[in-house]
Design an enzyme around this catalytic site. Structure first.
Site, PDB file in Angstrom:
ATOM      1  N   ILE A 132      -2.095  -1.652  -6.266  1.00  0.00           N
ATOM      2  CA  ILE A 132      -3.267  -1.600  -5.387  1.00  0.00           C
ATOM      3  C   ILE A 132      -3.239  -2.892  -4.580  1.00  0.00           C
ATOM      4  O   ILE A 132      -3.039  -3.971  -5.140  1.00  0.00           O
ATOM      5  CB  ILE A 132      -4.595  -1.444  -6.190  1.00  0.00           C
ATOM      6  CG1 ILE A 132      -5.820  -1.508  -5.261  1.00  0.00           C
ATOM      7  CG2 ILE A 132      -4.736  -2.474  -7.297  1.00  0.00           C
ATOM      8  CD1 ILE A 132      -7.155  -1.185  -5.980  1.00  0.00           C
ATOM      9  N   SER A 133      -3.392  -2.794  -3.270  1.00  0.00           N
ATOM     10  CA  SER A 133      -3.359  -3.970  -2.401  1.00  0.00           C
ATOM     11  C   SER A 133      -4.540  -4.889  -2.690  1.00  0.00           C
ATOM     12  O   SER A 133      -5.594  -4.438  -3.126  1.00  0.00           O
ATOM     13  CB  SER A 133      -3.407  -3.541  -0.935  1.00  0.00           C
ATOM     14  OG  SER A 133      -2.338  -2.673  -0.659  1.00  0.00           O
ATOM     15  N   SER A 134      -4.353  -6.172  -2.429  1.00  0.00           N
ATOM     16  CA  SER A 134      -5.438  -7.142  -2.647  1.00  0.00           C
ATOM     17  C   SER A 134      -6.595  -6.867  -1.688  1.00  0.00           C
ATOM     18  O   SER A 134      -6.396  -6.276  -0.621  1.00  0.00           O
ATOM     19  CB  SER A 134      -4.919  -8.556  -2.412  1.00  0.00           C
ATOM     20  OG  SER A 134      -4.721  -8.770  -1.024  1.00  0.00           O
TER      21      SER A 134
END
Ligand code: SAH
Length: 220
Positions: A68-70
């Site tokens: 999951i992207s930051s």
């Protein structure tokens, strides 16, 4: 908020407010994006053992070797795609856990999101249904081919890295539309491709780190 996550539900509202303040201090200025991220409970998109880190400014593992992207990357890509206007129809390639999808659903009239890993998509479908975001359509397909039946798109976002945008995606972009993606394989930079009447222009932004785009749908 759904009941099996209610343990941290009480604090998540406050934690989310702190995340928004941090994004602001990191330079995210689009209030519509910030409001969207304030509305979506990020902790339900990660495994429960990681839920207490969901609002930290890091990318986290989801399943199948994906991440999951930051929060900062999600905010930045959303801001670049929106560029201050209301989005009509958007295509996301790489639904993953669906967090970016849920954020996009607040920014666009309609969101199509394509994921190549079937079992990931199954979880994501349930999650997004629980949030009652009903302007999202998920498809199990190879996003590198785009989604011709729903084209043209006002915005296309890729959430996995690729050195080049495949021609079908360029063709499925509406005139005045934008593609936002992590460009490159080793060294990656956020890149915005804009379509105008004359053709396409490209602008490079922040350095980023994404998993690579893969072709074909995933099979066991
Ligand atoms: N936005 C997602 C990012 C997940 S990582 C999130 O925050 O959870 C990138 C995702 O892209 C992975 O789920 C991976 O399976 C998917 N992906 C990679 N190549 C793809 C392709 N060709 N078509 C569709 N999805 C792809």
């Amino acid at each position: 908020m759904n009941s099996h996550h209610s343990g941290i539900g009480m604090t998540s509202q406050r934690t989310r407010a702190r995340m928004i303040e941090r994004l602001r201090s990191q330079g995210i200025a689009d209030e519509v994006v910030l409001a969207a991220m304030a509305a979506i409970p990020r902790h339900i998109f990660v495994e429960e053992v990681l839920a207490n880190r969901a609002y930290d400014d890091v990318s986290l593992p989801i399943n199948f070797g994906q991440t999951i992207s930051s929060p900062f990357t999600v905010a930045r890509m959303s801001e670049l795609l929106r560029a201050g206007s209301i989005l009509g129809r958007v295509l996301e390639i790489g639904s993953g856990c669906g967090y970016q999808t849920a954020v996009l659903a607040q920014l666009a009239r309609e969101v199509y999101s394509v994921e190549r890993v079937g079992p990931l998509l199954t979880r994501t479908r349930t999650r997004l249904r629980e949030l009652r975001l009903n302007n999202i359509r998920l498809r199990h397909a190879d996003g590198l081919l785009g989604l011709s039946e729903a084209a043209p798109f006002d915005g296309i976002m890729l959430t996995a890295g690729t050195p080049h945008i495949p021609p079908p995606l360029l063709e499925q972009l509406a005139v005045h539309g934008k593609i936002v993606f992590p460009k490159g394989s080793q060294d990656q930079f956020l890149c915005v491709i804009e379509r105008n009447l004359q053709g396409y222009t490209e602008t490079i932004f922040d350095e980023v780190k994404f998993v690579p785009m893969m072709s074909g749908i995933w099979k066991r």
